[in-house]
Design a protein around this motif. Structure first.
Motif, PDB file in Angstrom:
ATOM      1  N   GLY A 226       0.575  -1.741   0.318  1.00  0.00           N
ATOM      2  CA  GLY A 226       0.009  -0.574   0.242  1.00  0.00           C
ATOM      3  C   GLY A 226       1.001   1.344  -0.009  1.00  0.00           C
ATOM      4  N   SER A 227       0.164   1.804  -0.004  1.00  0.00           N
ATOM      5  CA  SER A 227       1.342   3.273   0.222  1.00  0.00           C
ATOM      6  C   SER A 227      -0.371   4.941   0.780  1.00  0.00           C
ATOM      7  CB  SER A 227       1.634   4.059  -0.974  1.00  0.00           C
ATOM      8  OG  SER A 227       2.339   5.825  -0.925  1.00  0.00           O
ATOM      9  N   THR A 228      -0.809   4.901   0.527  1.00  0.00           N
ATOM     10  CA  THR A 228      -1.457   5.946   0.476  1.00  0.00           C
ATOM     11  C   THR A 228      -3.194   5.990   1.038  1.00  0.00           C
ATOM     12  OG1 THR A 228      -0.180   7.653  -0.012  1.00  0.00           O
ATOM     13  CG2 THR A 228      -2.147   8.461   0.245  1.00  0.00           C
ATOM     14  N   SER A 229      -4.409   6.402   1.719  1.00  0.00           N
ATOM     15  CA  SER A 229      -5.326   6.512   1.828  1.00  0.00           C
ATOM     16  C   SER A 229      -6.167   7.705   1.924  1.00  0.00           C
ATOM     17  CB  SER A 229      -6.039   5.650   3.098  1.00  0.00           C
ATOM     18  OG  SER A 229      -6.959   5.365   3.924  1.00  0.00           O
ATOM     19  N   GLY A 230      -7.120   7.957   1.331  1.00  0.00           N
ATOM     20  CA  GLY A 230      -7.811   9.626   1.000  1.00  0.00           C
ATOM     21  C   GLY A 230      -6.780   9.877   0.371  1.00  0.00           C
ATOM     22  N   GLY A 231      -7.590  11.598   0.609  1.00  0.00           N
ATOM     23  CA  GLY A 231      -6.988  12.594   0.068  1.00  0.00           C
ATOM     24  C   GLY A 231      -7.903  12.455  -1.640  1.00  0.00           C
ATOM     25  N   ALA A 232      -8.695  12.173  -2.015  1.00  0.00           N
ATOM     26  CA  ALA A 232      -9.383  12.928  -3.006  1.00  0.00           C
ATOM     27  C   ALA A 232     -10.836  13.888  -2.772  1.00  0.00           C
ATOM     28  CB  ALA A 232      -9.633  11.141  -3.747  1.00  0.00           C
ATOM     29  N   GLN A 233     -11.042  14.445  -3.102  1.00  0.00           N
ATOM     30  CA  GLN A 233     -12.434  15.419  -3.602  1.00  0.00           C
ATOM     31  C   GLN A 233     -13.186  16.388  -4.433  1.00  0.00           C
ATOM     32  OE1 GLN A 233     -11.377  18.091  -1.287  1.00  0.00           O
ATOM     33  NE2 GLN A 233     -11.771  17.522   0.851  1.00  0.00           N
ATOM     34  N   LEU A 234     -14.097  15.674  -5.312  1.00  0.00           N
ATOM     35  CA  LEU A 234     -14.582  16.128  -5.828  1.00  0.00           C
ATOM     36  C   LEU A 234     -15.131  17.892  -5.182  1.00  0.00           C
ATOM     37  CD1 LEU A 234     -16.915  17.049  -8.263  1.00  0.00           C
ATOM     38  CD2 LEU A 234     -18.903  16.531  -7.397  1.00  0.00           C
ATOM     39  N   VAL A 235     -14.707  19.670  -6.081  1.00  0.00           N
ATOM     40  CA  VAL A 235     -14.714  20.560  -6.004  1.00  0.00           C
ATOM     41  C   VAL A 235     -15.718  20.302  -6.875  1.00  0.00           C
ATOM     42  CG1 VAL A 235     -12.838  20.095  -3.789  1.00  0.00           C
ATOM     43  CG2 VAL A 235     -12.220  20.898  -6.209  1.00  0.00           C
ATOM     44  N   VAL A 236     -16.295  22.008  -7.265  1.00  0.00           N
ATOM     45  CA  VAL A 236     -17.411  22.456  -7.620  1.00  0.00           C
ATOM     46  C   VAL A 236     -17.344  24.105  -7.068  1.00  0.00           C
ATOM     47  CG1 VAL A 236     -18.216  20.032  -8.079  1.00  0.00           C
ATOM     48  CG2 VAL A 236     -19.481  21.939  -6.402  1.00  0.00           C
ATOM     49  N   ARG A 237     -17.874  25.213  -7.918  1.00  0.00           N
ATOM     50  CA  ARG A 237     -18.038  26.268  -8.213  1.00  0.00           C
ATOM     51  C   ARG A 237     -19.462  26.687  -7.391  1.00  0.00           C
ATOM     52  NH1 ARG A 237     -22.084  26.953 -11.216  1.00  0.00           N
ATOM     53  NH2 ARG A 237     -22.877  25.838 -13.243  1.00  0.00           N
ATOM     54  N   GLU A 238     -18.840  27.413  -7.326  1.00  0.00           N
ATOM     55  CA  GLU A 238     -20.194  28.703  -6.535  1.00  0.00           C
ATOM     56  C   GLU A 238     -21.751  28.456  -7.284  1.00  0.00           C
ATOM     57  OE1 GLU A 238     -22.038  32.771  -4.911  1.00  0.00           O
ATOM     58  OE2 GLU A 238     -19.971  32.774  -5.817  1.00  0.00           O
ATOM     59  N   GLY A 239     -22.523  27.796  -6.830  1.00  0.00           N
ATOM     60  CA  GLY A 239     -23.705  27.268  -7.409  1.00  0.00           C
ATOM     61  C   GLY A 239     -23.855  26.098  -7.566  1.00  0.00           C
ATOM     62  N   ILE A 240     -23.042  25.609  -7.621  1.00  0.00           N
ATOM     63  CA  ILE A 240     -23.455  23.755  -7.678  1.00  0.00           C
ATOM     64  C   ILE A 240     -23.217  23.194  -6.295  1.00  0.00           C
ATOM     65  CG2 ILE A 240     -22.805  21.664  -7.952  1.00  0.00           C
ATOM     66  CD1 ILE A 240     -21.384  23.192 -10.591  1.00  0.00           C
ATOM     67  N   ASP A 241     -24.741  23.064  -5.418  1.00  0.00           N
ATOM     68  CA  ASP A 241     -24.670  22.360  -4.239  1.00  0.00           C
ATOM     69  C   ASP A 241     -24.529  21.193  -4.183  1.00  0.00           C
ATOM     70  OD1 ASP A 241     -23.753  24.798  -2.823  1.00  0.00           O
ATOM     71  OD2 ASP A 241     -25.384  26.167  -4.066  1.00  0.00           O
TER      72      ASP A 241
ATOM     73  N   GLN B 252      -9.457   8.822 -10.124  1.00  0.00           N
ATOM     74  CA  GLN B 252     -10.399   9.595  -9.590  1.00  0.00           C
ATOM     75  C   GLN B 252     -11.987   9.902 -11.391  1.00  0.00           C
ATOM     76  OE1 GLN B 252      -6.959  10.837  -8.740  1.00  0.00           O
ATOM     77  NE2 GLN B 252      -7.643   9.701  -7.173  1.00  0.00           N
ATOM     78  N   ASP B 253     -11.405   9.346 -11.727  1.00  0.00           N
ATOM     79  CA  ASP B 253     -11.894   9.283 -13.126  1.00  0.00           C
ATOM     80  C   ASP B 253     -12.855   8.335 -13.152  1.00  0.00           C
ATOM     81  OD1 ASP B 253     -12.337  10.101 -15.847  1.00  0.00           O
ATOM     82  OD2 ASP B 253     -12.467   7.802 -16.226  1.00  0.00           O
ATOM     83  N   VAL B 254     -13.091   6.954 -12.803  1.00  0.00           N
ATOM     84  CA  VAL B 254     -13.550   5.660 -12.109  1.00  0.00           C
ATOM     85  C   VAL B 254     -15.069   6.708 -11.174  1.00  0.00           C
ATOM     86  CG1 VAL B 254     -13.695   3.856 -11.411  1.00  0.00           C
ATOM     87  CG2 VAL B 254     -12.303   4.190 -13.261  1.00  0.00           C
ATOM     88  N   ALA B 255     -14.203   7.127  -9.989  1.00  0.00           N
ATOM     89  CA  ALA B 255     -15.020   7.598  -9.035  1.00  0.00           C
ATOM     90  C   ALA B 255     -15.841   8.022  -8.918  1.00  0.00           C
ATOM     91  CB  ALA B 255     -13.803   7.824  -8.013  1.00  0.00           C
ATOM     92  N   LEU B 256     -15.794   9.255 -10.144  1.00  0.00           N
ATOM     93  CA  LEU B 256     -16.246  10.395 -10.470  1.00  0.00           C
ATOM     94  C   LEU B 256     -17.651   9.517 -11.287  1.00  0.00           C
ATOM     95  CD1 LEU B 256     -18.358  13.435 -10.879  1.00  0.00           C
ATOM     96  CD2 LEU B 256     -16.430  13.194 -12.954  1.00  0.00           C
ATOM     97  N   ARG B 257     -17.704   8.667 -12.223  1.00  0.00           N
ATOM     98  CA  ARG B 257     -18.399   8.024 -13.071  1.00  0.00           C
ATOM     99  C   ARG B 257     -18.870   7.492 -12.404  1.00  0.00           C
ATOM    100  NH1 ARG B 257     -17.047   8.950 -18.424  1.00  0.00           N
ATOM    101  NH2 ARG B 257     -14.752   9.930 -18.594  1.00  0.00           N
ATOM    102  N   ALA B 258     -18.406   6.615 -11.442  1.00  0.00           N
ATOM    103  CA  ALA B 258     -19.513   5.513 -10.630  1.00  0.00           C
ATOM    104  C   ALA B 258     -20.287   6.714  -9.476  1.00  0.00           C
ATOM    105  CB  ALA B 258     -18.706   4.287 -10.073  1.00  0.00           C
ATOM    106  N   TRP B 259     -19.895   7.584  -8.984  1.00  0.00           N
ATOM    107  CA  TRP B 259     -20.558   7.962  -8.232  1.00  0.00           C
ATOM    108  C   TRP B 259     -21.475   8.722  -9.042  1.00  0.00           C
ATOM    109  CZ3 TRP B 259     -21.599  13.856  -7.654  1.00  0.00           C
ATOM    110  CH2 TRP B 259     -22.725  13.815  -6.502  1.00  0.00           C
ATOM    111  N   LEU B 260     -21.542   9.508  -9.812  1.00  0.00           N
ATOM    112  CA  LEU B 260     -22.590  10.232 -10.625  1.00  0.00           C
ATOM    113  C   LEU B 260     -23.835   9.223 -11.147  1.00  0.00           C
ATOM    114  CD1 LEU B 260     -20.577  12.198 -13.397  1.00  0.00           C
ATOM    115  CD2 LEU B 260     -21.532  13.301 -11.349  1.00  0.00           C
TER     116      LEU B 260
END
Length: 367
Positions: free
Chosen positions: A131-146, A165-173
């Motif tokens: 292993g190496s690292t756990s955590g440290g990825a977020q979806l961050v967005v502009r004002e108006g997206i809540d 992160q590409d996979v994480a975003l697509r799966a979450w969407l």
């Protein structure tokens, strides 16, 4: 009628280029490239320490054990007379291309590109050794997206098509009922973009947000005024999820287990150094990032990034089946049996030598 983001049209060519590259990225994972081990006459059998170890990693805070291992001399100390050469990548699929083409022997990388390499090569090309690292990825967005609903009609960046992160975003969407596809269509246009460009595009209002690793999430928040819509830690039990682990080309591992052991000892020393003196580790990490980007991170960005991350040689193997499932949902990989993807036997031997607890392969390989 939903207002469409102006970011869609200008970046259609970027999405098309990324999609065109996907067969190459996935196909290379199925090919057994040459490596430093190819020069040995008895392929598949241990031939002693290698003359050289070619190591890949990213200039991200999520790769701090690699950055500290290099800058602090921990890898070189452990490797002894084996020459260390390094190569820096922006995201995982590019590192997998290099590994399968024989340009590197091992790399720190996110889980989904490693899974895809293993699947596409029928379990031949790579092994996860630590292993190496756990955590440290977020979806961050502009004002108006809540809320997720506010994402309809937006363009959201990820570091590279098929990356973690590409996979994480697509799966979450998809879980939110928001259609997306590899061509950039659907309710949300997912736009694979290099991290440094993502920051500029967001500042210019040309994209609406990004699902990115540290320090890029913190840079978008602190330097560009974004806010966090999703912290990936909130999606996993106990907030633990795999961001980075260490993989080695299978042939190199078989021929040079002594060198892989030295690499793991160097990584463990680097993680110990981070825990013993985090402020000094930040200095080393920032220095390596400056070498690559030409500019150091601010103290505020560095502090926020480190707060979101923990470092461990435990590869959190129990999360891998879910990461595979996410890749299937995202359309970047296929259903497969991951049994054999781990070889943690060297790591556990090193941990035993130092009186530390062993780590688990969760039934997916050697311990």
């Amino acid at each position: 009628m939903t207002k469409q983001s102006p970011a869609r049209a200008p970046y259609a060519h970027r999405i098309a280029a990324a999609v065109a590259a996907l067969p190459l990225v996935l196909g290379l994972a199925a090919c057994g490239g040459s490596s430093a081990a190819d020069s040995d006459s008895d392929a598949g059998a241990s031939t002693g320490p290698a003359a050289e170890l070619r190591l890949g990693y990213f200039a991200n805070v999520t790769h701090a054990p690699a950055l500290v291992g290099v800058a602090g001399g921990h890898f070189e100390d452990a490797l002894g007379e084996t020459k260390l050469t390094t190569q820096v990548f922006n995201a995982g699929p590019a590192a997998i291309e290099a590994l399968n083409a024989g340009a590197i022997d091992a790399t720190f990388i996110g889980p989904n590109p490693a899974i895809n390499a293993y699947v596409k090569s029928n379990g031949e090309s790579v092994r996860i050794v630590s292993g190496s690292t756990s955590g440290g990825a977020q979806l961050v967005v502009r004002e108006g997206i809540d809320s997720p609903e506010d994402l309809k009609g937006t363009a959201i960046a990820t570091p590279q098509l098929g990356g973690t992160q590409d996979v994480a975003l697509r799966a979450w969407l998809s879980e939110q009922g928001l259609a997306n596809d590899l061509q950039g269509g659907g309710d949300v246009a997912v736009t694979p973009t290099e991290n440094a460009q993502t920051l500029t595009l967001f500042q210019n209002g040309e994209i609406d947000g990004a699902w990115v690793p540290e320090p890029w999430a913190s840079r978008l928040v602190l330097d560009a005024g974004a806010h966090v819509l999703v912290d990936e830690a909130d999606l996993w039990d106990d907030g633990e999820f795999l961001t980075t682990h260490l993989i080695v080309a299978t042939e190199y591992l078989e021929q040079h287990p002594e060198t892989v052991e030295a690499l793991i000892r160097g990584e463990l020393a680097a993680i110990d150094a981070i825990e013993a003196d985090t402020e000094q580790a930040k200095v080393l990490v920032n220095g390596e990032i400056e070498k690559e980007s030409g500019k150091p991170l601010s103290d505020a960005v560095l502090d926020r990034a480190f707060e979101n991350i923990s470092f461990t040689v435990d590869p959190l193997a129990g999360t891998l089946d879910q990461l595979l499932a996410d890749g299937v949902t995202a359309g970047t990989t296929q259903e497969a049996d991951l049994n054999g993807i781990y070889d943690l036997s060297i790591l556990n031997s090193v941990l035993a030598d130092e009186g530390r607890d062993p780590v688990s392969a969760a039934g997916l390989g050697k311990e």
